[in-house]
Design an enzyme around this catalytic site. Structure first.
Site, short mmCIF file in Angstrom:
data_model
loop_
_atom_site.label_atom_id
_atom_site.label_comp_id
_atom_site.label_asym_id
_atom_site.label_seq_id
_atom_site.Cartn_x
_atom_site.Cartn_y
_atom_site.Cartn_z
N ASN A 58 0.81 -1.21 0.00
CA ASN A 58 0.00 0.00 0.00
C ASN A 58 0.85 1.26 0.00
O ASN A 58 0.41 2.31 -0.45
CB ASN A 58 -0.92 0.00 1.21
CG ASN A 58 -2.29 -0.55 0.87
OD1 ASN A 58 -2.98 0.01 0.04
ND2 ASN A 58 -2.64 -1.66 1.49
N ILE A 90 -10.02 -9.19 1.89
CA ILE A 90 -11.36 -9.72 1.58
C ILE A 90 -11.34 -10.75 0.45
O ILE A 90 -12.15 -11.65 0.43
CB ILE A 90 -12.36 -8.59 1.22
CG1 ILE A 90 -11.87 -7.76 0.05
CG2 ILE A 90 -12.64 -7.72 2.43
CD1 ILE A 90 -12.95 -6.85 -0.53
N CYS A 107 -6.95 -1.18 9.33
CA CYS A 107 -6.51 -2.10 8.28
C CYS A 107 -6.27 -1.21 7.08
O CYS A 107 -5.47 -0.28 7.19
CB CYS A 107 -7.56 -3.18 8.03
SG CYS A 107 -9.26 -2.60 7.94
N SER A 108 -6.94 -1.43 5.96
CA SER A 108 -6.76 -0.49 4.85
C SER A 108 -7.77 0.63 4.97
O SER A 108 -7.44 1.76 5.32
CB SER A 108 -6.91 -1.21 3.52
OG SER A 108 -5.96 -2.24 3.42
N GLY A 168 -10.39 0.39 7.00
CA GLY A 168 -10.88 0.42 8.37
C GLY A 168 -12.35 0.09 8.49
O GLY A 168 -13.03 0.58 9.39
N TRP A 169 -12.86 -0.73 7.57
CA TRP A 169 -14.27 -1.10 7.74
C TRP A 169 -14.50 -2.61 7.65
O TRP A 169 -15.62 -3.05 7.76
CB TRP A 169 -15.17 -0.35 6.75
CG TRP A 169 -14.75 -0.38 5.31
CD1 TRP A 169 -14.25 -1.44 4.64
CD2 TRP A 169 -14.80 0.70 4.38
NE1 TRP A 169 -13.98 -1.10 3.35
CE2 TRP A 169 -14.32 0.21 3.15
CE3 TRP A 169 -15.21 2.04 4.46
CZ2 TRP A 169 -14.23 1.01 2.01
CZ3 TRP A 169 -15.13 2.81 3.32
CH2 TRP A 169 -14.63 2.30 2.11
N ASP A 170 -13.45 -3.37 7.45
CA ASP A 170 -13.63 -4.83 7.43
C ASP A 170 -12.93 -5.48 8.63
O ASP A 170 -13.53 -5.78 9.63
CB ASP A 170 -13.10 -5.42 6.12
CG ASP A 170 -13.92 -4.97 4.93
OD1 ASP A 170 -15.16 -4.99 5.05
OD2 ASP A 170 -13.35 -4.59 3.90
N ARG A 171 -11.63 -5.65 8.50
CA ARG A 171 -10.88 -6.27 9.59
C ARG A 171 -10.96 -5.44 10.87
O ARG A 171 -11.01 -5.97 11.97
CB ARG A 171 -9.42 -6.43 9.17
CG ARG A 171 -9.24 -7.48 8.13
CD ARG A 171 -7.88 -7.40 7.48
NE ARG A 171 -7.87 -6.46 6.36
CZ ARG A 171 -7.01 -6.52 5.35
NH1 ARG A 171 -6.07 -7.45 5.34
NH2 ARG A 171 -7.06 -5.65 4.36
N ARG A 231 -20.47 -6.05 0.55
CA ARG A 231 -19.87 -7.28 1.05
C ARG A 231 -20.83 -8.46 1.01
O ARG A 231 -20.42 -9.60 0.81
CB ARG A 231 -19.38 -7.08 2.49
CG ARG A 231 -18.26 -6.08 2.66
CD ARG A 231 -16.94 -6.59 2.11
NE ARG A 231 -15.90 -5.57 2.24
CZ ARG A 231 -15.51 -4.75 1.26
NH1 ARG A 231 -16.07 -4.87 0.05
NH2 ARG A 231 -14.58 -3.85 1.46
#
Lengths: 556, 742
Positions: free
Chosen positions: B248, B274, B336-337, B339-342, B382
Site C-alpha cells: 500500500n 477480503i 486495516c486499509s 478500516g471497515w472490514d478487519r 460485502r
C-alpha cells in the site's frame, strides 16, 4: 523382592512440581512402593499422589546440580519435577522406571501380585461387591431367549484359554460339537452369543477366524454350530473386520474365512478396521499433536488428519452401524470376527449393542457390557494397555483398542446427549482405570489369568467403587431420559469430533465448561424439585377441597 | 411481477444428496419473494428466499429432466429436477433476475409488510444510538468528548454523524488527521474501558506513502494516548499482514512510522484481505459439499481452505487488542486499509472479550449497530445484495459471527444468546427482509429513508426473543462474568457444522441440549408460578376451614418436601462446586419462602413478590427479557408476536373468592409433565418437525407443537402471575370456554 531395594532415595526436600493448568507446588517428594507423592506439608495444600503404574515414560535433564524430571502419564498428563541433587534425581527416576513397569514386563504370577491393586484397601464401604455384580447366569437371563443355553465346556479353560468358563451357545449344540468347533478356530474361540435382540429374535455372535488354511479345511461341527443360530430359512451375515487381502493372507498362514460353499446360509462382508501397531502409532501421533498448543492451524489440522485417529473411529462406528442394521433393519443374525477375535471383533460387537440395546446406555448396563464383551470375552488388557501414548519402549502388544471403543461411545453420546444415563466423566474414568488403577478389574488378559492370581478375593473391583451411591452420583447425566429406541449415529466426518474432554484435558482449562455442566445439573434439579412440590401441594389442596365440600364452606 | 414467467411447475423432483433413490416429488411455486417446493406426501415444504440465492446453475440434462442447482448464501444447496427444459429455463431466468436486483430499492425490505400485530414500523429503529452506547460506557467525560465535526458528513461520509474524540484534539487536528487518512476515516473512539481509562480507537490507514507525514495526525495519536492517564505509550495495530501494508505504501498509503509517531508500539497482525477470505469460504463450501467424504478428505479440505486459520487470526488479533487494554492499560488504535472490514471484526470482538454487556442479547445488537453499521461496514457490497462487482463481496460479517460462535463454544454460560440467534442474524443480513443491513454506511441509510420505508430486524428479533435465549446464561457467573480471554490454541477451534452444514440434516446431533434445557427452564417457570398459586389457595382454604397454620398438614408439607427433593435428585446441592452455591441457595431460599407463605399469607406476600422478580431475572423468562429491554428504552411493554390477552394487574391468588370448580380448573390448567422432544416427528397439524423447525410446548397441556400451532399467548388460571404464556389452539379454546362459563 522388597520394594526397599528399588528405592534408593525415598525422600527429597525442596522439589518443585509443575502441573498443567495448576500453580507450581514446592514440597517434599516421597517415593513409596506404589506411589510418587509430593506434599508441601502445609495444611489444606494440594498434594500429588501418582501411581507408579500410571507413569508412561520419564525424561531426565540436568542443569548443574539440578535435575529436571519430565513424567509423562498414561492419562496423557505431563508433569515436571525440579529435583535438587543429581544423584537424588537419578535415583528417583530409576525407581519410577522400575516400579512403573512392575507386573508388566515379566508377566508372571508373582510380579503381578506386587502391583498396587493387591495392596489397596478401600477407604469406602463396599455395599455391593463389583466382582459379583454381573454373574454370567443373570446376564444371560437378561439377554437371551429360550433357544440358548449356558455351556461350561470351557470350565477348565481347555477348549479356549481366553474364553470365560461360561459361554452362551445354541441349545441344540452339545459340548462335544463346541470342542470340535473350538479346534477349528484360532485360539479355540468358537462362535458364541454376544447379544440377543429379543425384538426380532436375531443375534450377534463372535468368534475368531476359522482355521481353513491354504487347503480349505472345513469343520462340520463349526458349520453346524453356526447354522443352529439361524432360524429356519433365514440367512446371516459374517462381518469380517479384515480387508479381503488381509484375510487372504491369513489363509496362507493357516487362518482364513468361511467359504460360501460350506456356509451357504451366510453372506460375508469385509469391513476393515485397523489393528495393533497402526493404532498405537495413531494414538502417539494424536496425543503429540494435541500437546502442541503453539502449532499453527494448518499444522494442527494436518497432524490431526495424519494421526488417522478419527478415521479409525469412523471405521469402527461404520462397521457397528452395519451390524446393527443387519439386526434391526434386515432381521438377520450376524457373526463378527477378525483374526484372533479379541480386538476389533469386540469393538464392533460391543458398540453394536450400544446402538441397539437401551440397557447398555445405563451405568449398570454399560458396566455389564464392559464385563461381558471385554473382560470375560478375553480382551488382553494387560498386553494392550501396558503402555500409552508416551511410551518410549515400543512393545509389540500395545494398542488403544479399548480407548477407541470408549471414544466411539463418546461420539454416540455427543450425538444423543439425552440417551445415556452416564456422563463423559464416566467414560474418562474407564479409560484411566484401564491403563492404571488401584482396582483389579482391568488386570490380566483373561478370566483364566485372573483366576490364577485370585483377583476376586485379593483386589477390589472398580465397580464396587463406581456403584457406591456417592460416586455414582458424579457420573450421572442430568439430561438422561431413557430412550428405548435404536440410536443411529452419524458417521460423517462433520459429526465426529475430537474428544477434547479426554485428549485436551490437560491442555485447556475446562472451568467454563464445567460451570455449564453444573448449570445444567442445577436446572434439572430445580425442575424435579418443583414437579414434586407441585404434586404435593395439589394433593394437599385436593384434600382441603374435599374437607371444604364436606363442611359446605365453598360453593361448587 | 414481470420476472415471473412460470409461477407453478408440477412434478418436480427435489434431489437429496444422500438419499438419491427416493427423491421427493412435488410442486414448485415461484412467488415474488420465495421459491417454494411442496411435497404433498410428507407435507414437507422447502422455502428458498430469492434474496438468499447466491447462484443458480443449470446442470446437464438427465433422463428425468433438467436439474437446477441453487446455492444459497445461507449454505443451503438444493437441486430441483424439472421435467420440461423450457420450464426449467423460465425458472432459471426468473431466479437470476429476482435474486440480484439492479438497484437497492428493489430489495425485499421495501416490499416486506408484516401484519401490524406482528411488528410496527418504528420497532427497532430507535433502540440504539451511538450517544446512548457511549453514555453507557460513561462518556462524555473530561477525557473524551462528542464532536459535531461530522454532523453533515462533511469530513467523512462513511462515518456516523456523531464522533467521540479525545478532549485534547482540536478541530484543526481532527481536520488535518482526517485528510491524512484513507477516505477521511480519522482515528475515533470505539470502546472506552471504564476500569482503567484505556481505549480502543479505530481508523483507516494513513496516507503516508514512503515518507509523507502529517503533524495533525501525529498530534491526534498523542491526544488519544494522553487521554489515558495510566500508560505512557499506545499500541497501533495494523491488522494486515506486513507485506500488504508495504504494498500500500507504493500507492501512497501505508502505515505509521515509529520515527514520526512518538511513544507508539506498532504491530502487524496478519489478517488476510477480503479476496483471500472470499476464496477461503468458497473452498470451505466445496469441502462441505463433498459427497461421503472420508475423515482424511474432510480434514485436509478444511486445512486447505484455511478458513479456520483466518478465524484464528481474527480472534488472535482481537485478543491482542483486548490484552493490551487489560494487561498493559494501554490504548490501542486499530486499522486495516479502509478500516471497515478487519477493523470492524477485531474492534467488535475485542469489545466482546472486554465487556460482558456485549454478550447479552441487547448489548450484542448495540455492538453490531456501533462497530458495523455506524462505522460503515459496506454491507450492501460485502453481502452482494445487489448486482455489484463480485470482487467487493466477502464473508467478513460471516467470519465475525463465527468468531462469536467459537467463543460461545468455549464459554457456554457467558452469552445470553444462543446459536439460533447467531444464525438468524446471519441469515437476515442476507435476506434483505429488514432494512437494518441495507446500505454501505449511515449516510446511505438515511438517503434511502430505511427507517420509514422498511422494518428493523431488531424490532423483529425482540418480538421473538425467547427463541434466542441461551438457557445456560448466567449473568453473574464467577468464571465468565468479567473479562473473557479465550484459549486460541488451534485445538480449540471447531468446524461450525451448524452454519456450513446446517441443511445437511444427517450430520447434526439427534438430541439438542439447548432445546431440552430451555424447555426445562420454561417448565420450571410455569411450575413456580403454579406453586405460588397453590400455596395461596391452600392457605386460603385453610383459613376458611378455620385451621390454624400451625396444624400438622403444614408441617407435613414442610417435612416432606425437602428430604424428598434430596432423594429424587442425583446431585446434592452441597456437593456442587462453590460457584454454584449462589444459585442453589437462591432456589433453596425460594422454596423456604414458599413454605413460609403458607404459614403467614399476609406478611409473606410482599417479600415473596420481590423474591419472585429476582428469580425471574435469573430465569431469563421471555417476557422479562422483553420488559427489561423495553424498560431501558422507556417504552411500553410491546405485545408479543401473537395474540395476547390483557393480564390483570393483581396476582390470581390474591382474592379468596373461589369456588370448588375454580380450584379444580386451576389445578388442571398447568401441565406437571412436559413431553420430551424425543420421537416427536410431527405436530398435530401433521407438519413434520425435524432439526430445522423449532418446537414449542403448550404450557397448559405440555404437548409439543410447531410454530404455527402455538400462536396464542394467554394467562392460564393455574398461574399466580397471570402473565400470558404460550398455549396450543385446543387449550386456547378450552380456556376461552372455561372463562365464559365462569
Amino acid at each position: 523382592m522388597e520394594f526397599v531395594e528399588l528405592i534408593k532415595t525415598p525422600k527429597v526436600d525442596g522439589v518443585v512440581l509443575h502441573r498443567p493448568l495448576c500453580p507450581r507446588i514446592e514440597g517434599t517428594l516421597c517415593v513409596t512402593g506404589h506411589h510418587l507423592i509430593l506434599s508441601s506439608r502445609q495444611k489444606n495444600a494440594e498434594e500429588l499422589w501418582l501411581l507408579h503404574s500410571g507413569v508412561d515414560s520419564i525424561e531426565k535433564k540436568f542443569v548443574g546440580s539440578m535435575g529436571y524430571l519430565t513424567v509423562k502419564c498414561k492419562d496423557f498428563r505431563v508433569i515436571r519435577l525440579d529435583i535438587p541433587g543429581m544423584e537424588e534425581c537419578l535415583n528417583i527416576a530409576s525407581s519410577i522406571e522400575v516400579l512403573s513397569s512392575l507386573g508388566k514386563e515379566n508377566r508372571t504370577v508373582d510380579t503381578i501380585t506386587l502391583t498396587y491393586p493387591f495392596f489397596f484397601r478401600p477407604m469406602f464401604d463396599v455395599i455391593e461387591d463389583g466382582w459379583q455384580a454381573f454373574p454370567p447366569e443373570t446376564e444371560f437371563g437378561r439377554l437371551s431367549g429360550e433357544d440358548w443355553r449356558i455351556s461350561y465346556v470351557n470350565k477348565d479353560y481347555k477348549v479356549c484359554p481366553s474364553y470365560p468358563s461360561a459361554v452362551v451357545v445354541p441349545k441344540s449344540i452339545d459340548d462335544n460339537t463346541l470342542t470340535k468347533s473350538g479346534a477349528f478356530r484360532q485360539g479355540g474361540r468358537f462362535p458364541v452369543l454376544s447379544y440377543f435382540h429379543a425384538a426380532n429374535d436375531t443375534s450377534i455372535l463372535r468368534s475368531s477366524q476359522p482355521l481353513t488354511g491354504p487347503n480349505g479345511r472345513r469343520c462340520k461341527a463349526d458349520e453346524q454350530l453356526l447354522n443352529a443360530t439361524l432360524r429356519p430359512g433365514k440367512r446371516g451375515y459374517i462381518i469380517d473386520t479384515r480387508s479381503p487381502n488381509v484375510a487372504a493372507n491369513a489363509k496362507a498362514r493357516g487362518g482364513g474365512v468361511e467359504p460360501e460353499v460350506h456356509y451357504p446360509q451366510w453372506r460375508r462382508i469385509h469391513k476393515p478396521i485397523e489393528r495393533w501397531n497402526a493404532l498405537q502409532d495413531s494414538l502417539v501421533r494424536l496425543v503429540e499433536a494435541c500437546q502442541d498448543p503453539n502449532s499453527s492451524m494448518d499444522k494442527w489440522l494436518s497432524k490431526l488428519e495424519a494421526s488417522n485417529w478419527l478415521t479409525h473411529v469412523k471405521d469402527i462406528l461404520t462397521t457397528a452401524c452395519l451390524a446393527a442394521q443387519c439386526i434391526d433393519r434386515e432381521g438377520a443374525s450376524v457373526l463378527v470376527h477378525g483374526s484372533e477375535g479379541i480386538d476389533t471383533t469386540l469393538q464392533v460387537t460391543s458398540l453394536t449393542q450400544i446402538i441397539l440395546n437401551p440397557d447398555c446406555r445405563t451405568v449398570r448396563g454399560f458396566e455389564a457390557l464392559v464385563e461381558r464383551e471385554w473382560l470375560q470375552a478375553g480382551h488382553p488388557f494387560a498386553d494392550r494397555c501396558a503402555k500409552s501414548a508416551h511410551s518410549t519402549s515400543k512393545q509389540k502388544f500395545e494398542a488403544p483398542v479399548f480407548l477407541l471403543f470408549i471414544d466411539c461411545v463418546f461420539q454416540v453420546y455427543q450425538q444423543f446427549p439425552c440417551s445415556f444415563e452416564f456422563n463423559e466423566q464416566f467414560l474418562v474414568l474407564l479409560f484411566e482405570h484401564s491403563y492404571a488403577s488401584q482396582f483389579g478389574t482391568f488386570l490380566c488378559n483373561n478370566e483364566w489369568d485372573r483366576k490364577k492370581v485370585k483377583l476376586q478375593t485379593k483386589t477390589v473391583s472398580l465397580w464396587s467403587y463406581v456403584n457406591s451411591p456417592e460416586m455414582l452420583r458424579t457420573y450421572l447425566n442430568p439430561l438422561y431420559e431413557p430412550n428405548n429406541g435404536v440410536v443411529w449415529p452419524s458417521v460423517a466426518p462433520q459429526s465426529l469430533q475430537l474428544w477434547s474432554g479426554l485428549f485436551l484435558r490437560w491442555e485447556t482449562n475446562n472451568s467454563a465448561e464445567d460451570a455449564a455442566w453444573q448449570e445444567v445439573i442445577h436446572i434439572r434439579h430445580h425442575n424435579k424439585e418443583l414437579k414434586s412440590k407441585a404434586t404435593k401441594l395439589r394433593r394437599q389442596l385436593e384434600e382441603l377441597q374435599r374437607e371444604a365440600r364436606d363442611a359446605n364452606i365453598l360453593e361448587e | 411481477m414481470e420476472y415471473i414467467r412460470t409461477p407453478k411447475v408440477e412434478n418436480v423432483r427435489l434431489q437429496d444428496r444422500f438419499n438419491t433413490r427416493k427423491p421427493a416429488i412435488g410442486t414448485l411455486y415461484l412467488t415474488a419473494t420465495h421459491l417454494i417446493f411442496v411435497d404433498p406426501n410428507s407435507k414437507r415444504e422447502t422455502w428458498v428466499l430469492h434474496m438468499h440465492i447466491d447462484s443458480v446453475e443449470k446442470l446437464p440434462l438427465t433422463t428425468v429432466g433438467s436439474p437446477l442447482l441453487i446455492r444459497c448464501k445461507t449454505f443451503q444447496t438444493v437441486t430441483f429436477v424439472i421435467a420440461k427444459e423450457r420450464e426449467c429455463h423460465d425458472i432459471f431466468e426468473s431466479l437470476i433476475m429476482l435474486s440480484k436486483p439492479a438497484s437497492i430499492t428493489e430489495l425485499y425490505a421495501f416490499q416486506y409488510n408484516p401484519q401490524a400485530t406482528l411488528l410496527d414500523h418504528e420497532d427497532g429503529w430507535n433502540y440504539f444510538s451511538l450517544e446512548a452506547e457511549f453514555s453507557r460506557q460513561g462518556l462524555p467525560n473530561n477525557r473524551w468528548v462528542q464532536s459535531p465535526i461530522n454532523k453533515d458528513y462533511q469530513i467523512c461520509d462513511t462515518y456516523p454523524r456523531t464522533l467521540f474524540v479525545p478532549a485534547g484534539a482540536t478541530t484543526p487536528i481532527l481536520l488535518g488527521s482526517s485528510k491524512f487518512r484513507s477516505r477521511g476515516r480519522l482515528p475515533v473512539l470505539s470502546y472506552y474501558h471504564k476500569d482503567n481509562h484505556a481505549t480502543i480507537c479505530r481508523c483507516s490507514q494513513p496516507l503516508s506513502g514512503f515518507s509523507a507525514r502529517c503533524l495533525e495526525d501525529e498530534q491526534m495519536l498523542q491526544a488519544i494516548m494522553r487521554a489515558n492517564p495510566n500508560c505512557n505509550f499506545m499500541y497501533v495495530v495494523d491488522t494486515r499482514p506486513k507485506i500488504n501494508a508495504m504494498a500500500n505504501k507504493a500507492a501512497g498509503k501505508g502505515y505509521e512510522s515509529t520515527d514520526f509517531y512518538s511513544n507508539i508500539r506498532f504491530q502487524f497482525l496478519g489478517i488476510e484481505n477480503i479476496h483471500i477470505m472470499r476464496n477461503s469460504l468458497n473452498k470451505l463450501i466445496e469441502v462441505c459439499d463433498l459427497k461421503n467424504p472420508s475423515v482424511g478428505d474432510f480434514l485436509s479440505g478444511l486445512e486447505n481452505s484455511s478458513w479456520l486459520k483466518h478465524i484464528k487470526a481474527i480472534i488472535d488479533t482481537s485478543l491482542f487488542i483486548a490484552k493490551a487494554v487489560v494487561d498493559d492499560h494501554a490504548s490501542v488504535l486499530v486499522h486495516c486499509s479502509d478500516g471497515w472490514d478487519r477493523t470492524a471484526q477485531t474492534c467488535s470482538l475485542a469489545g466482546v472479550f472486554l465487556d460482558p454487556y456485549f454478550r447479552t442479547l441487547q448489548g450484542f445488537q448495540a455492538l453490531i449497530e456501533k462497530e458495523w453499521l455506524d462505522f460503515g461496514h459496506k454491507f450492501t457490497d460485502r453481502l452482494g445484495l445487489t448486482a455489484v462487482e463480485e470482487k467487493e463481496v466477502s464473508p467478513v460479517f460471516t467470519q465475525f459471527v463465527e468468531c462469536v460462535w467459537q467463543l460461545t463454544q468455549q464459554f457456554p454460560c457467558a452469552f445470553q444468546f444462543n446459536e439460533s440467534f447467531l444464525l438468524t442474524l446471519h441469515d437476515h443480513a442476507y435476506s434483505c427482509q429488514f432494512g437494518t443491513f441495507l446500505g454501505n454506511c449511515q449516510r446511505e441509510r438515511e438517503e434511502l429513508s430505511l427507517s420509514s420505508k422498511t422494518y428493523s430486524l431488531w424490532g423483529f428479533m425482540r418480538k421473538n426473543m425467547s427463541d434466542y435465549v441461551n438457557p445456560l446464561y448466567r449473568r453473574e457467573h464467577p468464571v465468565t462474568k468479567g473479562i473473557l480471554f479465550p484459549n486460541t490454541a488451534p485445538q480449540n477451534f471447531k468446524f461450525w457444522r451448524g452454519m456450513y452444514n446446517r441443511y445437511e440434516s444427517g450430520v447434526h446431533p439427534r438430541e439438542s441440549v439447548t432445546d431440552t434445557v430451555s424447555a426445562m427452564k420454561d417448565h420450571s417457570a410455569s411450575l413456580e408460578d403454579h406453586v405460588r398459586l397453590l400455596e395461596k389457595r391452600i392457605a386460603g382454604v385453610k383459613k376458611l376451614l378455620g385451621k390454624d397454620t400451625v396444624l400438622s398438614p403444614d408441617q407435613q408439607a414442610k417435612g416432606d418436601i425437602n428430604p424428598d427433593a434430596a432423594v429424587n435428585t442425583p446431585v446434592p446441592t452441597e456437593d456442587g462446586p462453590s460457584e454454584d452455591n449462589g444459585a442453589n441457595a437462591a432456589s433453596d431460599a425460594s422454596s423456604e419462602s414458599g413454605i413460609e407463605d403458607v404459614q403467614s399469607p399476609v406478611n409473606g406476600d410482599s417479600a415473596s413478590t420481590e423474591e419472585n422478580e429476582e428469580k425471574n431475572d435469573t430465569l431469563n423468562s421471555t417476557n422479562d427479557l422483553v420488559e427489561e429491554a423495553e424498560a431501558s428504552e422507556g417504552q411500553e411493554v410491546p405485545e408479543t408476536n401473537v395474540e395476547v390477552e390483557n393480564s390483570p394487574s393483581a396476582g390470581a391468588g390474591d382474592s379468596m373468592d373461589v369456588s370448588l370448580n375454580r380450584l379444580s380448573l386451576e389445578m388442571d390448567s398447568v401441565a406437571l409433565e412436559w413431553k420430551t422432544f424425543r420421537n416427536i416427528r410431527q405436530c398435530s397439524c401433521e407438519t413434520p418437525l425435524d432439526a430445522f423447525n423449532k418446537k414449542y410446548h403448550c404450557w397448559r397441556c405440555g404437548d409439543i407443537f410447531c410454530t404455527r400451532c402455538i400462536d396464542k399467548q394467554t394467562p392460564i388460571p393455574g398461574h399466580y402471575s397471570q402473565r400470558p404464556v404460550p398455549v396450543c389452539r385446543t387449550c386456547y379454546k378450552h380456556l376461552k370456554l372455561e372463562s365464559t362459563l365462569s
